[in-house]
Design an enzyme around this catalytic site. Structure first.
Site, PDB file in Angstrom:
ATOM      1  N   ASN A  22      32.722  36.028  43.914  1.00  0.00           N
ATOM      2  CA  ASN A  22      33.327  34.728  44.243  1.00  0.00           C
ATOM      3  C   ASN A  22      33.225  34.440  45.735  1.00  0.00           C
ATOM      4  O   ASN A  22      33.142  33.293  46.154  1.00  0.00           O
ATOM      5  CB  ASN A  22      34.807  34.712  43.843  1.00  0.00           C
ATOM      6  CG  ASN A  22      34.994  34.578  42.356  1.00  0.00           C
ATOM      7  OD1 ASN A  22      34.240  33.875  41.682  1.00  0.00           O
ATOM      8  ND2 ASN A  22      35.977  35.288  41.816  1.00  0.00           N
ATOM      9  N   PHE A  40      28.820  32.727  35.679  1.00  0.00           N
ATOM     10  CA  PHE A  40      28.659  33.173  37.062  1.00  0.00           C
ATOM     11  C   PHE A  40      28.516  34.689  37.202  1.00  0.00           C
ATOM     12  O   PHE A  40      27.624  35.164  37.923  1.00  0.00           O
ATOM     13  CB  PHE A  40      29.838  32.697  37.921  1.00  0.00           C
ATOM     14  CG  PHE A  40      29.768  33.186  39.338  1.00  0.00           C
ATOM     15  CD1 PHE A  40      30.516  34.279  39.746  1.00  0.00           C
ATOM     16  CD2 PHE A  40      28.929  32.576  40.259  1.00  0.00           C
ATOM     17  CE1 PHE A  40      30.436  34.751  41.052  1.00  0.00           C
ATOM     18  CE2 PHE A  40      28.840  33.035  41.565  1.00  0.00           C
ATOM     19  CZ  PHE A  40      29.596  34.129  41.972  1.00  0.00           C
ATOM     20  N   ASN A  41      29.390  35.480  36.599  1.00  0.00           N
ATOM     21  CA  ASN A  41      29.360  36.937  36.808  1.00  0.00           C
ATOM     22  C   ASN A  41      28.018  37.544  36.404  1.00  0.00           C
ATOM     23  O   ASN A  41      27.512  38.443  37.062  1.00  0.00           O
ATOM     24  CB  ASN A  41      30.481  37.623  36.032  1.00  0.00           C
ATOM     25  CG  ASN A  41      31.847  37.369  36.634  1.00  0.00           C
ATOM     26  OD1 ASN A  41      31.947  36.986  37.804  1.00  0.00           O
ATOM     27  ND2 ASN A  41      32.894  37.547  35.838  1.00  0.00           N
ATOM     28  N   THR A  47      35.572  42.336  36.249  1.00  0.00           N
ATOM     29  CA  THR A  47      35.841  40.894  36.149  1.00  0.00           C
ATOM     30  C   THR A  47      35.059  40.104  37.199  1.00  0.00           C
ATOM     31  O   THR A  47      35.432  38.976  37.544  1.00  0.00           O
ATOM     32  CB  THR A  47      37.350  40.606  36.306  1.00  0.00           C
ATOM     33  OG1 THR A  47      37.765  41.047  37.616  1.00  0.00           O
ATOM     34  CG2 THR A  47      38.158  41.315  35.243  1.00  0.00           C
ATOM     35  N   HIS A  79      40.022  33.170  33.228  1.00  0.00           N
ATOM     36  CA  HIS A  79      39.020  34.053  32.635  1.00  0.00           C
ATOM     37  C   HIS A  79      39.413  35.533  32.631  1.00  0.00           C
ATOM     38  O   HIS A  79      39.460  36.179  31.595  1.00  0.00           O
ATOM     39  CB  HIS A  79      37.696  33.933  33.411  1.00  0.00           C
ATOM     40  CG  HIS A  79      37.192  32.554  33.614  1.00  0.00           C
ATOM     41  ND1 HIS A  79      36.501  31.848  32.652  1.00  0.00           N
ATOM     42  CD2 HIS A  79      37.258  31.745  34.698  1.00  0.00           C
ATOM     43  CE1 HIS A  79      36.160  30.663  33.134  1.00  0.00           C
ATOM     44  NE2 HIS A  79      36.608  30.563  34.362  1.00  0.00           N
ATOM     45  N   ASP A  80      39.663  36.081  33.823  1.00  0.00           N
ATOM     46  CA  ASP A  80      39.646  37.532  33.988  1.00  0.00           C
ATOM     47  C   ASP A  80      40.733  38.304  33.253  1.00  0.00           C
ATOM     48  O   ASP A  80      40.449  39.402  32.733  1.00  0.00           O
ATOM     49  CB  ASP A  80      39.652  37.872  35.489  1.00  0.00           C
ATOM     50  CG  ASP A  80      38.364  37.414  36.152  1.00  0.00           C
ATOM     51  OD1 ASP A  80      38.361  37.226  37.380  1.00  0.00           O
ATOM     52  OD2 ASP A  80      37.345  37.248  35.447  1.00  0.00           O
ATOM     53  N   ASP A 119      40.971  36.826  39.053  1.00  0.00           N
ATOM     54  CA  ASP A 119      40.990  38.283  39.227  1.00  0.00           C
ATOM     55  C   ASP A 119      42.385  38.752  39.637  1.00  0.00           C
ATOM     56  O   ASP A 119      42.857  39.810  39.204  1.00  0.00           O
ATOM     57  CB  ASP A 119      40.002  38.701  40.320  1.00  0.00           C
ATOM     58  CG  ASP A 119      38.586  38.271  40.050  1.00  0.00           C
ATOM     59  OD1 ASP A 119      38.294  37.068  40.253  1.00  0.00           O
ATOM     60  OD2 ASP A 119      37.788  39.109  39.621  1.00  0.00           O
TER      61      ASP A 119
HETATM   62  O1  RIB Z   1      32.727  32.526  35.463  1.00  0.00           O
HETATM   63  C1  RIB Z   1      34.040  32.986  35.669  1.00  0.00           C
HETATM   64  C2  RIB Z   1      34.034  34.275  36.419  1.00  0.00           C
HETATM   65  O2  RIB Z   1      33.419  34.089  37.686  1.00  0.00           O
HETATM   66  C3  RIB Z   1      35.448  34.795  36.731  1.00  0.00           C
HETATM   67  O3  RIB Z   1      35.430  36.191  36.782  1.00  0.00           O
HETATM   68  C4  RIB Z   1      35.724  34.238  38.083  1.00  0.00           C
HETATM   69  O4  RIB Z   1      36.668  35.034  38.827  1.00  0.00           O
HETATM   70  C5  RIB Z   1      34.368  34.339  38.713  1.00  0.00           C
HETATM   71  O5  RIB Z   1      34.205  35.674  39.187  1.00  0.00           O
HETATM   72 CA    CA Z   2      36.191  37.338  38.796  1.00  0.00          CA
END
Ligand code: RIB
Ligand code: CA
Length: 312
Positions: free
Chosen positions: A41, A164-165, A124, A239-240, A19
């Site tokens: 997170n 996860f998000n 994100t 990722h973000d 992020d």
């Molecule tokens: O799975 C990856 C995501 O989960 C990313 O946004 C990371 O920062 C966590 O939030």
């Molecule tokens: Ca994130």
């Protein structure tokens, strides 16, 4: 030819090592209207503290507003196994300059999107704030340019099926994927192709100043976690920033139009983004632009240049 209007975005995040990088790229390449934070997170007070610290290191005048401290329905879950207890372990971080501008991220999102027609929402982290804003102000769907999110994919990371998000707040994610407006998904299929390799991290390490030093240490921590937990990765999946660069550097990505929905009931699949890949004529129409590949080398140059811009 008239110049394109500036790309205005609100970054909704849960810093979070990646992020932080998304914030740097957004500050460099977009009109960053504001930063909103969500629990994900790490607990909200930590993601908010981290967002303020990164904002301070960038030296930008952008407000941070804290938001939801828990998902809509699911119990709060965090990811200290990836990001550490602080949410941004691995670096010597300065103290934040002060508290968030408010604790009403949802109100900020609504007011700002009404005042700035055509803004993008770039979440994100878990989608709780975005879902709450869309539910409280249905007019936002017609006022924003769209939502470019990091989340989901054709495989998971928190579970075999769920990223996860999305997994953290599936009910919120379902609201977002059903909102009816423009939607871009940066899921694991693309983000796992965007890795912070040692060679790429070294290009950040050589930059001057505290921001580059902190981000280098964050990259090293994040990558050590990824390499130790995966049997096929050479660095952390960053990722973000993909959700930001989908807007600022769209030429770097390969995309497909797909219908994507969120599973909220499955015992094994709760939090899965169901991407309809059927080649049937009668399949549901697409509601989402799914990122499927990225020019990782060029993309990391964007990150390195963005960090350098704030490191002079
Ligand atoms: O799975 C990856 C995501 O989960 C990313 O946004 C990371 O920062 C966590 O939030
Ligand atoms: Ca994130």
């Amino acid at each position: 030819m008239t110049a394109a209007p500036p790309l205005s975005i609100i970054l909704d995040c849960d810093p979070g090592h990646d992020d932080a990088i998304a914030m740097v790229v957004a500050a460099r390449h977009a009109n960053l209207l504001g930063i909103t934070t969500v629990a994900g997170n790490a607990p909200l007070e930590r993601t908010t503290r981290n967002a303020i610290i990164v904002r301070d290191l960038l030296g930008i005048d952008v407000p941070v507003h804290s938001g939801a401290n828990r998902p809509l329905v699911a119990p709060p879950q965090h990811a200290s196994y990836v990001h550490g207890e602080s949410g941004m372990d691995g670096a010597d971080l300065p103290e934040p300059s002060g508290p968030p501008a408010s604790t009403d991220a949802v109100g900020f999102i609504i007011e700002t999107c009404r005042a700035h027609e055509g803004a993008w929402l770039v979440p994100t982290g878990p989608l709780t704030n975005i879902a709450l804003a869309l539910r409280a102000a249905p007019d936002l769907a017609d006022r924003i340019a769209g939502i470019s999110l990091m989340g989901g994919g054709s495989f998971g990371n928190r579970t075999a099926a769920a990223e996860f998000n999305i997994w953290c707040d599936p009910e919120a994610a379902a609201i977002v994927f059903e909102y009816g407006g423009t939607l871009i998904q940066a899921g694991l299929d693309v983000t796992h192709r965007f890795q912070a390799t040692t060679e790429r991290i070294e290009r950040v390490r050589v930059l001057p100043g505290r921001l580059a030093a902190v981000l280098t240490d964050l990259f090293v921590f994040f990558s050590n976690t990824y390499v130790s937990r995966h049997d096929d990765m050479e660095g952390a999946a960053v990722h973000d920033p993909c959700a930001v660069m989908a807007l600022t550097h769209p030429h770097l990505f390969t995309t497909q139009r797909r219908h994507v929905s969120v599973e909220i009931h499955g015992t094994k699949t709760r939090g899965m983004t169901v991407i309809d890949e059927r080649r049937l004529r009668e399949r549901p129409g697409p509601n989402c632009t799914v990122l499927t590949d990225v020019d990782a080398s060029a993309g990391f140059h964007v990150i390195t240049e963005s960090i350098a811009h704030f490191s002079q």
